[in-house]
Motif scaffolding. Structure first.
Motif, PDB file in Angstrom:
ATOM      1  N   THR A 191       7.220  11.652   2.608  1.00 26.88           N
ATOM      2  CA  THR A 191       6.555  11.084   3.785  1.00 26.88           C
ATOM      3  C   THR A 191       6.285   9.602   3.595  1.00 26.88           C
ATOM      4  O   THR A 191       6.531   8.784   4.489  1.00 26.88           O
ATOM      5  CB  THR A 191       5.242  11.843   4.074  1.00 26.88           C
ATOM      6  N   ALA A 192       5.793   9.248   2.424  1.00 29.53           N
ATOM      7  CA  ALA A 192       5.506   7.840   2.134  1.00 29.53           C
ATOM      8  C   ALA A 192       6.798   7.017   2.086  1.00 29.53           C
ATOM      9  O   ALA A 192       6.824   5.872   2.542  1.00 29.53           O
ATOM     10  CB  ALA A 192       4.733   7.710   0.824  1.00 29.53           C
ATOM     11  N   GLN A 193       7.872   7.582   1.551  1.00 29.60           N
ATOM     12  CA  GLN A 193       9.146   6.860   1.502  1.00 29.60           C
ATOM     13  C   GLN A 193       9.687   6.613   2.911  1.00 29.60           C
ATOM     14  O   GLN A 193      10.219   5.534   3.197  1.00 29.60           O
ATOM     15  CB  GLN A 193      10.164   7.624   0.661  1.00 29.60           C
ATOM     16  N   ALA A 194       9.544   7.595   3.795  1.00 28.81           N
ATOM     17  CA  ALA A 194       9.969   7.406   5.186  1.00 28.81           C
ATOM     18  C   ALA A 194       9.129   6.319   5.854  1.00 28.81           C
ATOM     19  O   ALA A 194       9.656   5.484   6.603  1.00 28.81           O
ATOM     20  CB  ALA A 194       9.861   8.720   5.953  1.00 28.81           C
ATOM     21  N   GLU A 195       7.832   6.328   5.582  1.00 25.86           N
ATOM     22  CA  GLU A 195       6.938   5.304   6.124  1.00 25.86           C
ATOM     23  C   GLU A 195       7.329   3.923   5.578  1.00 25.86           C
ATOM     24  O   GLU A 195       7.334   2.942   6.321  1.00 25.86           O
ATOM     25  CB  GLU A 195       5.483   5.626   5.772  1.00 25.86           C
ATOM     26  N   SER A 248       3.038  15.188  -4.861  1.00 27.20           N
ATOM     27  CA  SER A 248       3.996  16.230  -4.507  1.00 27.20           C
ATOM     28  C   SER A 248       5.228  15.590  -3.877  1.00 27.20           C
ATOM     29  O   SER A 248       5.155  14.482  -3.343  1.00 27.20           O
ATOM     30  CB  SER A 248       3.371  17.222  -3.517  1.00 27.20           C
ATOM     31  N   PRO A 249       6.345  16.298  -3.931  1.00 25.72           N
ATOM     32  CA  PRO A 249       7.568  15.770  -3.310  1.00 25.72           C
ATOM     33  C   PRO A 249       7.403  15.525  -1.807  1.00 25.72           C
ATOM     34  O   PRO A 249       7.947  14.552  -1.281  1.00 25.72           O
ATOM     35  CB  PRO A 249       8.613  16.854  -3.587  1.00 25.72           C
ATOM     36  N   ASP A 285       0.834  -1.201   0.000  1.00 27.21           N
ATOM     37  CA  ASP A 285       0.000   0.000   0.000  1.00 27.21           C
ATOM     38  C   ASP A 285       0.873   1.258   0.000  1.00 27.21           C
ATOM     39  O   ASP A 285       0.604   2.214  -0.737  1.00 27.21           O
ATOM     40  CB  ASP A 285      -0.940  -0.009   1.210  1.00 27.21           C
ATOM     41  N   THR A 286       1.913   1.242   0.791  1.00 29.58           N
ATOM     42  CA  THR A 286       2.809   2.408   0.862  1.00 29.58           C
ATOM     43  C   THR A 286       3.572   2.592  -0.453  1.00 29.58           C
ATOM     44  O   THR A 286       3.770   3.726  -0.905  1.00 29.58           O
ATOM     45  CB  THR A 286       3.768   2.268   2.055  1.00 29.58           C
ATOM     46  N   LYS A 287       3.961   1.490  -1.093  1.00 28.43           N
ATOM     47  CA  LYS A 287       4.602   1.605  -2.411  1.00 28.43           C
ATOM     48  C   LYS A 287       3.630   2.226  -3.422  1.00 28.43           C
ATOM     49  O   LYS A 287       4.042   3.044  -4.257  1.00 28.43           O
ATOM     50  CB  LYS A 287       5.067   0.239  -2.895  1.00 28.43           C
ATOM     51  N   ASP A 288       2.352   1.871  -3.331  1.00 29.97           N
ATOM     52  CA  ASP A 288       1.342   2.494  -4.205  1.00 29.97           C
ATOM     53  C   ASP A 288       1.233   3.987  -3.922  1.00 29.97           C
ATOM     54  O   ASP A 288       1.103   4.797  -4.844  1.00 29.97           O
ATOM     55  CB  ASP A 288      -0.026   1.836  -4.012  1.00 29.97           C
ATOM     56  N   ARG A 289       1.266   4.358  -2.639  1.00 33.84           N
ATOM     57  CA  ARG A 289       1.183   5.784  -2.300  1.00 33.84           C
ATOM     58  C   ARG A 289       2.389   6.543  -2.835  1.00 33.84           C
ATOM     59  O   ARG A 289       2.257   7.690  -3.269  1.00 33.84           O
ATOM     60  CB  ARG A 289       1.053   5.974  -0.790  1.00 33.84           C
ATOM     61  N   ILE A 290       3.553   5.921  -2.827  1.00 27.83           N
ATOM     62  CA  ILE A 290       4.747   6.561  -3.397  1.00 27.83           C
ATOM     63  C   ILE A 290       4.553   6.753  -4.900  1.00 27.83           C
ATOM     64  O   ILE A 290       4.807   7.835  -5.434  1.00 27.83           O
ATOM     65  CB  ILE A 290       6.014   5.733  -3.094  1.00 27.83           C
ATOM     66  N   ALA A 291       4.079   5.730  -5.562  1.00 31.53           N
ATOM     67  CA  ALA A 291       3.868   5.812  -7.012  1.00 31.53           C
ATOM     68  C   ALA A 291       2.812   6.848  -7.376  1.00 31.53           C
ATOM     69  O   ALA A 291       2.904   7.491  -8.424  1.00 31.53           O
ATOM     70  CB  ALA A 291       3.468   4.443  -7.562  1.00 31.53           C
TER      71      ALA A 291
END
Length: 135
Positions: free
Chosen positions: A80-84, A74-75, A64-70
């Motif tokens: 934030t998603a990458q840190a998560e 915005s940067p 799910d977090t990888k989807d949010r990154i994709a």
């Protein structure tokens, strides 16, 4: 967001339809490879059955977090998603390492050490597309 929810739903549906990670073949291999007694194999099966839903939740959260990154617009959202994602991967790794150590502890000491030496590199390379198996 919809893609993330659909992805999580698909993940759990396929887990219900697919054989469990601790399949009979996997446990047979583990029993043979590490010369497990029936009692040891039973303890390991119980440990793994209890851990599988935890592992599946870790994978679902990571996907799910990888989807949010994709899908980040915005940067700042992406950062934030990458840190998560880093936090989730570390949690998954630590939790799975503890599980594998519990599995190894159910074996004779020499076999447990050999198991950890064999499975450790697999854990480091795990991509979180599915729960981590015993093999």
């Amino acid at each position: 967001m919809v893609a993330g929810v659909a992805g999580i739903a698909a993940f759990f549906v396929t887990r219900k339809l697919a054989p469990p990670p601790a399949s009979a073949a996997e446990l047979t291999w583990l029993t043979s490879e590490f010369q497990l007694s029936p009692e040891q194999a039973g303890r390991i099966q119980a440990l793994h059955d209890a851990y599988t839903p935890v592992c599946a939740q870790h994978c679902a959260s990571i996907l799910d977090t990888k989807d949010r990154i994709a899908d980040a617009t915005s940067p700042a959202v992406k950062a934030t998603a990458q840190a998560e994602l880093q936090r989730l991967v570390a949690t998954c790794h630590d939790s799975t390492q503890a599980h594998l150590q519990a599995v190894a502890a159910a074996m004779d000491p020499a076999q447990g050490a050999r198991y950890l030496a064999m499975i450790g590199p697999r854990l480091s390379a795990h991509q979180h597309a599915e729960p981590f198996g015993l093999r």
